[in-house]
Design an enzyme around this catalytic site. Structure first.
Site, PDB file in Angstrom:
ATOM      1  N   GLU A 137       0.823  -1.207   0.000  1.00 24.71           N
ATOM      2  CA  GLU A 137       0.000   0.000   0.000  1.00 24.71           C
ATOM      3  C   GLU A 137       0.860   1.262   0.000  1.00 24.71           C
ATOM      4  OE1 GLU A 137      -2.705  -0.775  -1.077  1.00 24.71           O
ATOM      5  OE2 GLU A 137      -4.232  -0.750   0.506  1.00 24.71           O
ATOM      6  N   THR A 189      -4.849   6.841  -5.893  1.00 28.48           N
ATOM      7  CA  THR A 189      -4.988   7.045  -4.455  1.00 28.48           C
ATOM      8  C   THR A 189      -4.106   8.180  -3.956  1.00 28.48           C
ATOM      9  OG1 THR A 189      -5.498   4.700  -4.154  1.00 28.48           O
ATOM     10  CG2 THR A 189      -4.827   5.929  -2.203  1.00 28.48           C
TER      11      THR A 189
END
Length: 315
Positions: A137, A189
């Site tokens: 991530e 993101t």
């Protein structure tokens, strides 16, 4: 360091790595749920040398450098904690496209570490696997967060009480249906984080805390009305929703069609809605289709349920 003996080199395992919905509207970076669909298919083979090889099975361009790959970076973290000479070859069928908002990077990271753990004899705990997967991530967004990888690995609805130290709480939930629409635009993101306000008003924070607590209580008490009332975000959604065409129409019309509520899935552009039963979820799907047909924007939709297993080994 974890000592391992009797490894079966060249053994391969296949896993299904599911999509996820992060934030659940009001729980930015702390709440997430696992979906049955869509899911990536990943094949991981144990190697007898310390390297990670990434292969795309569908032609989607994936970074070959494992340090820059959301599946590779977690495996490098795992290798560092194993007292043995091991590596992994990873082949990925990416059914969850990057930038979709339904946990593409998390699926790659979580699927890789769960599969690798099978090959190593399941020596690592689920919390360890989440810790490794967070490295993926960070590659994707620049920040370690667990609200996608935790439900992807553990299944169901999860609360991330703390990142450092990592503290994950599984939240029981009703058997709800989830409808997702993915407009065919991409929102990175990292970009979606950049536009967020750095400071929030105390009155907004108080309202947000109440919604988070109400949502968790609604899940645990099987209180559908409380779940619906708590699916409200006064901090993140007002900013990020400007990036998603048709968002306001989808949200309003889906609730009129019977959805409990919903909002942006992760950083978007996907939008999710929770419903009490399949007929309602299907009606909600039609509303989503109607909105994007009128806008002339291509889309994909999914009608699915909450996946309580997370990443699963293919039979």
């Amino acid at each position: 360091m974890y000592r391992i003996e009797n490894l079966e080199y060249n053994k391969r395992v296949t896993v299904h790595a599911p999509g996820t919905v992060a934030n659940l509207v009001c729980g930015f970076d702390i709440l997430g749920l696992c979906l049955h669909e869509p899911h990536d298919v990943m094949h991981v083979t144990l190697l007898d040398e310390p390297k990670v090889v990434i292969e795309s099975l569908d032609g989607y361009p994936l970074p070959a450098d494992p340090q820059l790959n959301t599946a590779g970076a977690p495996l490098l973290e795992m290798i560092h904690e194993v007292d043995a000479t091991v590596g992994f070859h990873v082949s990925i069928q990416k059914n969850i496209k990057p930038g979709s908002g339904v946990g593409s990077s998390a699926a790659s990271a979580a699927g890789a570490v769960v599969a690798a753990n099978h090959l190593l004899g399941n020596i690592f705990s689920p919390t360890d696997l989440v810790r490794f997967a967070m490295a993926g991530e960070k590659v994707a967004s620049g920040v370690k967060h667990a609200d996608n990888v935790a439900p992807c690995i553990i299944g169901g609805v999860t609360l991330i009480r703390s990142i450092f130290p990592l503290d994950i709480v599984s939240i029981p939930s009703p058997e709800l249906f989830v409808t997702v629409v993915h407009p065919q635009i991409e929102i990175r993101t990292a970009d979606a984080r950049q536009i967020l306000r750095k400071e929030v008003l105390l009155k907004d924070a108080i309202k947000q805390w109440g919604n988070i607590a109400g949502l968790v209580a609604g899940f645990m008490q099987n209180d559908l009305s409380l779940i619906g009332r708590s699916l409200e975000d006064v901090i993140i959604e007002p900013v990020r929703s400007i990036l998603i065409p048709g968002f306001s129409d989808v949200k309003q019309q889906c609730k009129e069609a019977g959805a409990l509520g919903g909002g942006i899935s992760g950083s978007g552009p996907s939008i999710f809605m929770l419903s009490k039963d399949e007929p309602t979820a299907t009606a909600v799907e039609q509303v989503m289709k109607d909105v994007y047909n009128k806008l002339g924007i291509p889309y994909h939709t999914y009608v699915t349920t909450i996946n309580q297993q997370g990443v699963t080994k293919a039979s």
